[in-house]
Design a protein around this motif. Structure first.
Motif, mmCIF file in Angstrom:
data_model
loop_
_atom_site.group_PDB
_atom_site.id
_atom_site.type_symbol
_atom_site.label_atom_id
_atom_site.label_comp_id
_atom_site.label_asym_id
_atom_site.label_seq_id
_atom_site.Cartn_x
_atom_site.Cartn_y
_atom_site.Cartn_z
ATOM 1 N N ILE A 187 0.856 -1.181 0.000
ATOM 2 C CA ILE A 187 0.000 0.000 0.000
ATOM 3 C C ILE A 187 0.894 1.232 0.000
ATOM 4 O O ILE A 187 2.015 1.202 0.530
ATOM 5 N N LEU A 188 0.423 2.310 -0.605
ATOM 6 C CA LEU A 188 1.162 3.566 -0.575
ATOM 7 C C LEU A 188 0.198 4.731 -0.708
ATOM 8 O O LEU A 188 -0.964 4.568 -1.084
ATOM 9 N N LEU A 189 0.712 5.908 -0.402
ATOM 10 C CA LEU A 189 -0.024 7.151 -0.590
ATOM 11 C C LEU A 189 0.748 7.951 -1.624
ATOM 12 O O LEU A 189 1.868 8.401 -1.352
ATOM 13 N N GLY A 190 0.195 8.080 -2.830
ATOM 14 C CA GLY A 190 0.939 8.750 -3.891
ATOM 15 C C GLY A 190 0.083 9.054 -5.095
ATOM 16 O O GLY A 190 -1.126 8.809 -5.111
ATOM 17 N N ASP A 191 0.724 9.579 -6.127
ATOM 18 C CA ASP A 191 0.033 9.982 -7.348
ATOM 19 C C ASP A 191 -0.343 8.769 -8.185
ATOM 20 O O ASP A 191 0.532 8.050 -8.691
ATOM 21 N N ALA A 192 -1.637 8.564 -8.376
ATOM 22 C CA ALA A 192 -2.125 7.395 -9.111
ATOM 23 C C ALA A 192 -1.546 7.280 -10.525
ATOM 24 O O ALA A 192 -1.158 6.183 -10.938
ATOM 25 N N PRO A 193 -1.458 8.371 -11.303
ATOM 26 C CA PRO A 193 -0.918 8.236 -12.663
ATOM 27 C C PRO A 193 0.510 7.678 -12.707
ATOM 28 O O PRO A 193 0.856 6.918 -13.603
ATOM 29 N N TYR A 194 1.323 8.053 -11.718
ATOM 30 C CA TYR A 194 2.705 7.546 -11.684
ATOM 31 C C TYR A 194 2.745 6.085 -11.259
ATOM 32 O O TYR A 194 3.398 5.246 -11.901
ATOM 33 N N TYR A 195 2.050 5.753 -10.179
ATOM 34 C CA TYR A 195 2.161 4.411 -9.617
ATOM 35 C C TYR A 195 1.319 3.364 -10.345
ATOM 36 O O TYR A 195 1.529 2.160 -10.159
ATOM 37 N N ALA A 196 0.407 3.799 -11.214
ATOM 38 C CA ALA A 196 -0.393 2.842 -11.990
ATOM 39 C C ALA A 196 0.490 1.970 -12.874
ATOM 40 O O ALA A 196 0.173 0.798 -13.125
ATOM 41 N N ARG A 197 1.602 2.499 -13.327
ATOM 42 C CA ARG A 197 2.491 1.732 -14.207
ATOM 43 C C ARG A 197 3.078 0.508 -13.503
ATOM 44 O O ARG A 197 3.518 -0.433 -14.156
ATOM 45 N N PHE A 198 3.066 0.527 -12.169
ATOM 46 C CA PHE A 198 3.586 -0.606 -11.402
ATOM 47 C C PHE A 198 2.459 -1.517 -10.911
ATOM 48 O O PHE A 198 2.710 -2.475 -10.189
ATOM 49 N N GLY A 199 1.217 -1.194 -11.291
ATOM 50 C CA GLY A 199 0.083 -2.029 -10.925
ATOM 51 C C GLY A 199 -0.744 -1.525 -9.757
ATOM 52 O O GLY A 199 -1.706 -2.176 -9.344
ATOM 53 N N PHE A 200 -0.409 -0.365 -9.197
ATOM 54 C CA PHE A 200 -1.152 0.178 -8.060
ATOM 55 C C PHE A 200 -2.453 0.820 -8.517
ATOM 56 O O PHE A 200 -2.513 1.457 -9.575
ATOM 57 N N SER A 201 -3.489 0.664 -7.696
ATOM 58 C CA SER A 201 -4.768 1.322 -7.966
ATOM 59 C C SER A 201 -5.521 1.496 -6.652
ATOM 60 O O SER A 201 -5.123 0.966 -5.613
ATOM 61 N N ALA A 202 -6.630 2.228 -6.723
ATOM 62 C CA ALA A 202 -7.477 2.444 -5.549
ATOM 63 C C ALA A 202 -8.625 1.442 -5.499
ATOM 64 O O ALA A 202 -9.547 1.594 -4.697
ATOM 65 N N ALA A 203 -8.567 0.412 -6.329
ATOM 66 C CA ALA A 203 -9.677 -0.536 -6.457
ATOM 67 C C ALA A 203 -10.043 -1.225 -5.146
ATOM 68 O O ALA A 203 -11.212 -1.509 -4.900
ATOM 69 N N LYS A 204 -9.051 -1.508 -4.287
ATOM 70 C CA LYS A 204 -9.335 -2.251 -3.061
ATOM 71 C C LYS A 204 -8.934 -1.509 -1.785
ATOM 72 O O LYS A 204 -8.818 -2.111 -0.728
ATOM 73 N N THR A 205 -8.734 -0.200 -1.903
ATOM 74 C CA THR A 205 -8.330 0.571 -0.721
ATOM 75 C C THR A 205 -9.432 1.505 -0.222
ATOM 76 O O THR A 205 -9.218 2.254 0.728
#
Length: 201
Positions: free
Chosen positions: A125-143
Motif C-alpha cells: 500500500i502507498l499514498l501517492g500519485d495514481a498516474p505515476y504508480y499505476a504503471r507498477f500495478g497500483f490502484s485504488a480498487a481495493k483501498t
C-alpha cells in the motif's frame, strides 16, 4: 513488475550509471538530506510518517539508488496491518532531480516490489500519485475501505496485490506492525525531529 533480480545490484534499463542496492548504515546522512530536499522540512509531520515513527523498515526491504559513488535515490517498505490484513507500506520514494531522467525511481520500484514478492509478502500500500504508480500495478480498487491515522486524499491511497485476492475485504485503519527501533535510536530520532520541527501550540 519485472522478474526478481538474482544479484544484489540491479541496473536500470535506461542508464547503467545507476545501481540499486540494499541500504547501508553509511547511507543515512545522504538519505535524510535527500528526503529533506524532496519533501521539505515538514516531512516529519506527514500522515504516513506516523506509520514509520519509532519503527524499523521491513527486513531486507530498504534500498538505495547509487550513481557515481553517491546516493541519488531511496525507497523503503514497512510492515503494517491494513484493517487486519498483513501488508507493506511503501515510502517514501525519493530521487534527486538530476537522476529522475535516468529511470532511478522506476528501477527502485521494480527492485523493491520484486524483492517483497520474493520474501512472501502479499500486498503493498502507498499514498501517492495514481498516474505515476499505476504503471507498477497500483490502484485504488481495493483501498476504499481503508483509512490512515491523519488527513489524506482518498484517491491517493493505492494498493497492489502481490498475491491475487490479498486485499479482498480490506477495511479499517492502517496501523504499524513493524519492529520497534531500539530505545536509544528512537530517542535520537525524536530529538532530531524536535530540532527540525517547531512545536505548534
Amino acid at each position: 513488475m519485472t522478474a526478481l533480480r538474482k544479484t544484489t545490484n540491479a541496473l536500470t534499463s535506461q542508464a547503467a550509471s545507476v545501481a540499486i542496492r540494499s541500504e547501508r548504515a553509511s547511507d543515512v546522512a545522504a538519505r535524510e538530506a535527500l528526503l529533506d530536499a524532496c519533501f521539505g522540512d515538514d516531512r516529519h509531520m506527514r500522515t504516513c510518517q506516523r506509520l514509520r515513527d519509532g519503527r524499523t523498515p521491513a527486513e531486507g526491504l530498504a534500498f538505495s539508488a547509487v550513481s557515481g559513488g553517491r546516493l541519488v535515490g531511496t525507497l523503503r517498505l514497512w510492515h503494517v496491518s491494513a484493517g487486519g490484513i498483513p501488508a507493506l507500506m511503501l515510502g517514501p520514494l525519493a530521487v534527486e532531480a538530476s537522476s529522475r531522467r535516468l529511470g532511478a525511481g522506476a528501477a527502485l520500484m521494480d527492485h523493491a516490489l520484486a524483492a517483497a514478492k520474493a520474501r512472501g509478502h502479499r500486498a503493498v500500500i502507498l499514498l501517492g500519485d495514481a498516474p505515476y504508480y499505476a504503471r507498477f500495478g497500483f490502484s485504488a480498487a481495493k483501498t476504499g475501505g481503508l483509512s490512515l491515522p491523519g488527513v489524506f486524499e482518498r484517491d491517493r491511497l493505492l494498493g497492489l496485490e502481490l498475491s491475487e485476492g490479498a486485499l479482498d475485504g480490506a477495511w479499517g485503519m492502517i496501523v504499524p506492525t513493524g519492529a520497534r527501533l531500539p530505545k536509544i535510536r528512537a530517542a535520537r530520532a525524536r530529538k532530531a525531529k524536535a530540532v527540525l520541527v517547531p512545536r505548534v501550540a
